[in-house]
Design a protein around this motif. Structure first.
Motif: not given
Length: 368
Positions: A103-125
């Motif tokens: 579109q000719g646009a410079e990306p300025l900022f980003f947000l993410d959504y991470f969903a899981t059943g259980k946070l474990e094992n450093g995967i999210a990191e």
């Protein structure tokens, strides 16, 4: 009261499968990752209810904001099944920021959504480290996101991802494709692999053909098959942005789902038709492998996979050589893949093994 006379065990959120402590630990762990993506206009602190961005501090006077959101499709399942969590975040960013630059646009900022059943094992990191790397490649700031731990919603080890990115372009400088006309040259930038589309077919082939993902690929003995298939989507922003701002590119098409046949027409005016020569660039061996393994018709390849071209540029004929030289000097592999002719909006791909055109229903789907 319990039957033995003791008081009932008190319920806690953690006993239901959600650990607030784990979520807080994740926020602390990813704080340095977010700070590594800092840029003018953005704060890098996490933990608030939202993130601020100042377009004037980023150098804009009268910006239009452009927003995009996306995921990585079933490539995510490939990453989960084969422990390739470190690069799938790059895919997530790439799918959004590549849609902004067209579109000719410079990306300025980003947000993410991470969903899981259980946070474990450093995967999210690991996943978020990949997101931060993608943001650094694109020059945008990771200013926040959401981590959702939802027991019962996901199978053990599974997670889902979504990305949201906002960019800016000075009013009047946005790319709309209205300047494209017959005679324009089409340049193709090489992809880094399958990118993030077509993986439902890739995974179906893998299952039906019994591919050994942990073995060297038949087409490249120096690369494991899983590494070839999981290669992250190329981010084109830094190479393209100076050319976009200089007015030397009149349109860009990000080659995602629908392939060349259905993405190129999205940036053409009503009376312009793209003609692409499929023999103008060397088909990647990975694409040839997929086609052979699935006995996939060439036309189906052209509307399912990127076929080795991740981005298409429409430029005036007198700009083509200069634009190609600049991009090659900045690390891109560039091929002159076709031209724009007069005709109904659409795309025709011609190769030594046939000719394929965008579906007649394209117009109805994209103008409904």
């Amino acid at each position: 009261m319990a039957s033995n006379g003791s008081p009932p065990r008190p319920y806690t959120y953690e006993s239901a499968g959600v650990s607030i402590d784990a979520g807080n630990a994740l926020v602390r762990a990813i704080g340095p990752l977010a700070k590594s993506t800092a840029r003018p206009g953005a704060t890098s602190e996490l933990g608030g209810f939202g993130g601020f961005f100042d377009p004037r501090a980023a150098g804009y006077e009268d910006p239009l904001l452009v927003a995009a959101n996306d995921g990585v499709g079933t490539k995510l399942k490939l990453a989960i099944d084969h422990d390739r969590h470190d690069s799938v975040g790059i895919d997530l960013v790439a799918m959004c920021v590549n849609d902004l630059i067209v579109q000719g646009a410079e990306p300025l900022f980003f947000l993410d959504y991470f969903a899981t059943g259980k946070l474990e094992n450093g995967i999210a990191e690991r996943v978020i480290a990949g997101i931060a790397e993608g943001c650094r490649q694109a020059g945008c700031a990771l200013i926040g996101g959401e981590t959702a731990e939802m027991p019962g919603m996901y199978a053990a080890g599974d997670y889902d991802l979504a990305g949201f990115c906002v960019g800016a372009v000075e009013r009047g400088e946005q790319l709309t494709g209205d300047k494209v006309a017959p005679g324009h040259v089409l340049l193709g930038l090489a992809s880094s692999g399958v990118h993030s589309n077509g993986y439902s077919l890739v995974r179906r082939l893998a299952a039906d053909m019994g591919w050994r993902m942990d073995r060297p690929a038949l087409f490249d003995q120096d690369t494991l098959l899983i590494d070839a298939l999981a290669a992250p989507t190329r981010i084109y922003v830094r190479a393209l942005l100076p050319l976009v701002r200089s007015g030397k590119i009149d349109a860009l098409a990000h080659i995602t789902g629908g392939g060349l046949l259905e993405n190129v027409p999205r940036v053409l005016p009503e009376s312009a038709h793209a003609v692409i020569d499929a023999d103008a660039w060397e088909q990647p061996r990975l694409m040839a492998f997929l086609q052979a393994q699935g006995n996939i018709e060439p036309g189906e390849m052209a509307r399912t996979f990127n076929c080795g071209i991740g981005m298409v540029l429409a430029v005036a004929p007198d700009m083509a050589r200069e634009v190609a030289a600049y991009l090659e000097a900045n690390g891109e592999s560039v091929s002159r893949i076709g031209e724009v002719i007069e005709g109904p909006r659409g795309c025709t791909v011609r190769g030594s093994d046939g000719t394929w055109s965008s579906r007649a229903a394209w117009e109805a789907r994209h103008t409904a």
